[in-house]
Motif scaffolding. Sequence first.
Motif, PDB file in Angstrom:
ATOM      1  N   THR A 118       0.836  -1.208   0.000  1.00 21.55           N
ATOM      2  CA  THR A 118       0.000   0.000   0.000  1.00 21.55           C
ATOM      3  C   THR A 118       0.868   1.254   0.000  1.00 21.55           C
ATOM      4  N   ALA A 119       1.949   1.242   0.821  1.00 24.62           N
ATOM      5  CA  ALA A 119       2.841   2.398   0.864  1.00 24.62           C
ATOM      6  C   ALA A 119       3.535   2.626  -0.474  1.00 24.62           C
ATOM      7  N   GLU A 120       3.954   1.546  -1.146  1.00 22.12           N
ATOM      8  CA  GLU A 120       4.599   1.702  -2.459  1.00 22.12           C
ATOM      9  C   GLU A 120       3.633   2.270  -3.476  1.00 22.12           C
ATOM     10  N   ALA A 121       2.372   1.800  -3.421  1.00 22.46           N
ATOM     11  CA  ALA A 121       1.392   2.327  -4.381  1.00 22.46           C
ATOM     12  C   ALA A 121       1.139   3.805  -4.149  1.00 22.46           C
ATOM     13  N   LEU A 122       1.022   4.199  -2.877  1.00 21.06           N
ATOM     14  CA  LEU A 122       0.816   5.626  -2.591  1.00 21.06           C
ATOM     15  C   LEU A 122       2.057   6.454  -2.927  1.00 21.06           C
ATOM     16  N   TYR A 123       3.233   5.868  -2.760  1.00 26.96           N
ATOM     17  CA  TYR A 123       4.472   6.595  -3.086  1.00 26.96           C
ATOM     18  C   TYR A 123       4.583   6.840  -4.590  1.00 26.96           C
ATOM     19  N   LYS A 124       4.170   5.844  -5.366  1.00 29.79           N
ATOM     20  CA  LYS A 124       4.235   6.005  -6.823  1.00 29.79           C
ATOM     21  C   LYS A 124       3.287   7.091  -7.315  1.00 29.79           C
ATOM     22  N   THR A 125       2.192   7.265  -6.617  1.00 32.19           N
ATOM     23  CA  THR A 125       1.233   8.305  -7.014  1.00 32.19           C
ATOM     24  C   THR A 125       1.518   9.635  -6.346  1.00 32.19           C
ATOM     25  N   GLY A 126       2.558   9.695  -5.533  1.00 32.94           N
ATOM     26  CA  GLY A 126       2.926  10.929  -4.876  1.00 32.94           C
ATOM     27  C   GLY A 126       2.095  11.269  -3.658  1.00 32.94           C
ATOM     28  N   LYS A 127       1.318  10.327  -3.154  1.00 36.42           N
ATOM     29  CA  LYS A 127       0.484  10.582  -1.977  1.00 36.42           C
ATOM     30  C   LYS A 127       1.158  10.201  -0.670  1.00 36.42           C
ATOM     31  N   ALA A 128       2.331   9.570  -0.745  1.00 43.55           N
ATOM     32  CA  ALA A 128       3.048   9.166   0.470  1.00 43.55           C
ATOM     33  C   ALA A 128       4.537   9.309   0.220  1.00 43.55           C
ATOM     34  N   PRO A 129       5.302   9.640   1.250  1.00 46.63           N
ATOM     35  CA  PRO A 129       6.756   9.778   1.072  1.00 46.63           C
ATOM     36  C   PRO A 129       7.437   8.413   1.013  1.00 46.63           C
ATOM     37  N   GLN A 130       8.668   8.428   0.519  1.00 51.59           N
ATOM     38  CA  GLN A 130       9.441   7.181   0.461  1.00 51.59           C
ATOM     39  C   GLN A 130       9.750   6.644   1.856  1.00 51.59           C
ATOM     40  N   GLN A 131       9.733   7.515   2.840  1.00 47.65           N
ATOM     41  CA  GLN A 131      10.018   7.088   4.204  1.00 47.65           C
ATOM     42  C   GLN A 131       9.033   6.027   4.675  1.00 47.65           C
ATOM     43  N   ASP A 132       7.786   6.041   4.160  1.00 43.21           N
ATOM     44  CA  ASP A 132       6.810   5.013   4.555  1.00 43.21           C
ATOM     45  C   ASP A 132       7.266   3.639   4.091  1.00 43.21           C
ATOM     46  N   VAL A 133       7.811   3.560   2.875  1.00 42.91           N
ATOM     47  CA  VAL A 133       8.294   2.270   2.359  1.00 42.91           C
ATOM     48  C   VAL A 133       9.492   1.806   3.172  1.00 42.91           C
ATOM     49  N   LEU A 134      10.386   2.729   3.467  1.00 43.89           N
ATOM     50  CA  LEU A 134      11.554   2.342   4.265  1.00 43.89           C
ATOM     51  C   LEU A 134      11.160   1.923   5.679  1.00 43.89           C
ATOM     52  N   GLN A 135      10.160   2.594   6.253  1.00 40.41           N
ATOM     53  CA  GLN A 135       9.688   2.201   7.582  1.00 40.41           C
ATOM     54  C   GLN A 135       9.105   0.793   7.555  1.00 40.41           C
ATOM     55  N   ALA A 136       8.427   0.438   6.480  1.00 34.35           N
ATOM     56  CA  ALA A 136       7.898  -0.924   6.345  1.00 34.35           C
ATOM     57  C   ALA A 136       9.035  -1.940   6.294  1.00 34.35           C
ATOM     58  N   ASP A 137      10.134  -1.594   5.605  1.00 36.79           N
ATOM     59  CA  ASP A 137      11.289  -2.500   5.581  1.00 36.79           C
ATOM     60  C   ASP A 137      11.901  -2.664   6.970  1.00 36.79           C
ATOM     61  N   VAL A 138      11.949  -1.562   7.742  1.00 41.05           N
ATOM     62  CA  VAL A 138      12.493  -1.652   9.098  1.00 41.05           C
ATOM     63  C   VAL A 138      11.641  -2.575   9.962  1.00 41.05           C
ATOM     64  N   GLU A 139      10.338  -2.424   9.885  1.00 38.31           N
ATOM     65  CA  GLU A 139       9.450  -3.273  10.681  1.00 38.31           C
ATOM     66  C   GLU A 139       9.549  -4.734  10.253  1.00 38.31           C
ATOM     67  N   ALA A 140       9.703  -4.980   8.946  1.00 41.59           N
ATOM     68  CA  ALA A 140       9.868  -6.356   8.478  1.00 41.59           C
ATOM     69  C   ALA A 140      11.154  -6.957   9.021  1.00 41.59           C
ATOM     70  N   GLY A 141      12.213  -6.151   9.118  1.00 40.80           N
ATOM     71  CA  GLY A 141      13.451  -6.645   9.708  1.00 40.80           C
ATOM     72  C   GLY A 141      13.288  -7.000  11.178  1.00 40.80           C
ATOM     73  N   ARG A 142      12.531  -6.188  11.888  1.00 41.22           N
ATOM     74  CA  ARG A 142      12.261  -6.506  13.284  1.00 41.22           C
ATOM     75  C   ARG A 142      11.502  -7.830  13.415  1.00 41.22           C
ATOM     76  N   GLN A 143      10.579  -8.056  12.523  1.00 41.33           N
ATOM     77  CA  GLN A 143       9.831  -9.312  12.579  1.00 41.33           C
ATOM     78  C   GLN A 143      10.737 -10.507  12.299  1.00 41.33           C
ATOM     79  N   ARG A 144      11.680 -10.359  11.382  1.00 45.87           N
ATOM     80  CA  ARG A 144      12.605 -11.469  11.105  1.00 45.87           C
ATOM     81  C   ARG A 144      13.514 -11.723  12.310  1.00 45.87           C
ATOM     82  N   GLU A 145      13.945 -10.643  12.976  1.00 47.20           N
ATOM     83  CA  GLU A 145      14.753 -10.830  14.181  1.00 47.20           C
ATOM     84  C   GLU A 145      13.954 -11.563  15.263  1.00 47.20           C
TER      85      GLU A 145
END
Length: 529
Positions: free
Chosen positions: A217-244
């Motif tokens: 969802t964040a990537e789709a909004l980022y592509k349309t300019g409705k969300a910053p890239q930081q949302d996608v990066l934050q999702a990657d950070v949370e996914a890393g926490r889940q793997r840990e």
Amino acid sequence: MVRRWGRELWGRIGRRLAGLSLAALAGLPVGCAALAGGRDEGDAWTPTQIMPLRPPSPGGVRAVSHTDAPVPAPHQPAQDGAAELTAEVVVARVLARNPTLAQMVAAAEAAAARYPQVTALDDPMVGVSVAPGAWGPNEVNGGYRLEASQKLPFPGKRALRGAVALAEARAAGNEVEDTRLQLTEAAAAAFFDLFAVERALEVNRESARLLGEFKQTAEALYKTGKAPQQDVLQADVEAGRQRERQVTLERVREVAIARINTLMHLPPDAPLPPPPRTAPPPAPLPDTPALREAALARRPDLKALADRVAAEQAAVELARKEFGPDVEMMGAYDTFWQETPLRAQVGLRVNLPVRTNRRYAALAEAQAKVAQRQAELARATDRVNFEVQEAAAQVRESGRVVRLYEVDILPAAELNVKSARAAYTAGQVPFLTLVEAQRNAVELRDRYYETTAAYGRRFAALGRVVGGTLPAGPPSPPPPPRPEPAPVRPQAVDGPAHVAVPQVVHPAAKMEPAAAHPDLAEPVWRPVR
């Protein structure tokens, strides 16, 4: 001539010795029984004499033997084709295979074997005397003396020794049952540890799946300019926490499996079926006074202490009997007497209990031990009353908290995630709000499964404290109806809005053991960030 006389002499000695020994062995125990006021408890002993000391089981009275705690080969599978690992199966396997129970059974059998030893008479004594100086000269007549004797304790001593041994054996049998209760509690606690970590792994997988959808969802909004890239990066950070967290939980599961296998006398890495996805619902409990009454009547450790008090009381009576004299009866045939009527002899030896200081000190020691055991029993009774009160309160607390999570907290957390997701898609809240809502939902569901496992551990602990199966309680009240969530309608606002996120008692995302938990005897898998 001397040699022939010697052979004849030794032949007569042998015949006399055999006849006198048989007479002594046949006649003296009868005299002992008459003196002691009863039969010889040690004669013709059979194991059935010790049957009353065997410890009771929940199904009735039974005998303790090595078959009570078989220890199969350590590589036997934990379950034969079972699809799920249940607490009942774990408990049954632990009781059947754990070597601790076999050790306690052997100790009880060793204590029971003391009874025929302490009640038996001493072995009879047989003696022979000759005069070697008469073998050479013909002017001196040779001779010999044959003697048999039997020691007889003062009347009542053997019976009291047997009473002490029987009481100690009954105490050892009750300790077997106490070990059985402890193993049952340990097996149930180990099962609920595995249950908690398996459910935590399931929650982690579901959280990782939702984070993947949030990232899309964040990537789709980022592509349309409705969300910053930081949302996608934050999702990657949370996914890393889940793997840990996944790595940590897998380690915790490995330890939980090893603990169950160790209790079942299996290799630590033996495979186990998975536990069920849900735990049994909280069961109603009887009133606490009824639980205390059941505990005082059934606890095997209290019974063992009562048996040891009885053993010390019998030891006091035995110490009093030591003031009485023991008797030694003897019979002899003495050819040194030239007159034939004087050769057959009978005699009696009696010790003189004149060393009273030693006997009074032994009596004082025995009386002090009785007082010690009685105080120990009183202290244990107080401890049992407290343990029942504490364990019952903890079980009721865990049951109420489980219902609270099921009815109120978890539905609110799920609704909060849905609301945050809809608001983020509409551009009303930042991505961090959605992540925080999902993180709290995961932590609350972890806490729910942890509380469910804690209820199972505490219920098992209450069973041990009460001394077995809990008495029947009142019927369980129906659960309160679950409120229907109101539909969520995003509202347009001028600035970024924030969705309310429920507070977590233990904010965390990882599962770690908390061995020194103040309320639980067993480790609790506590979520920590």
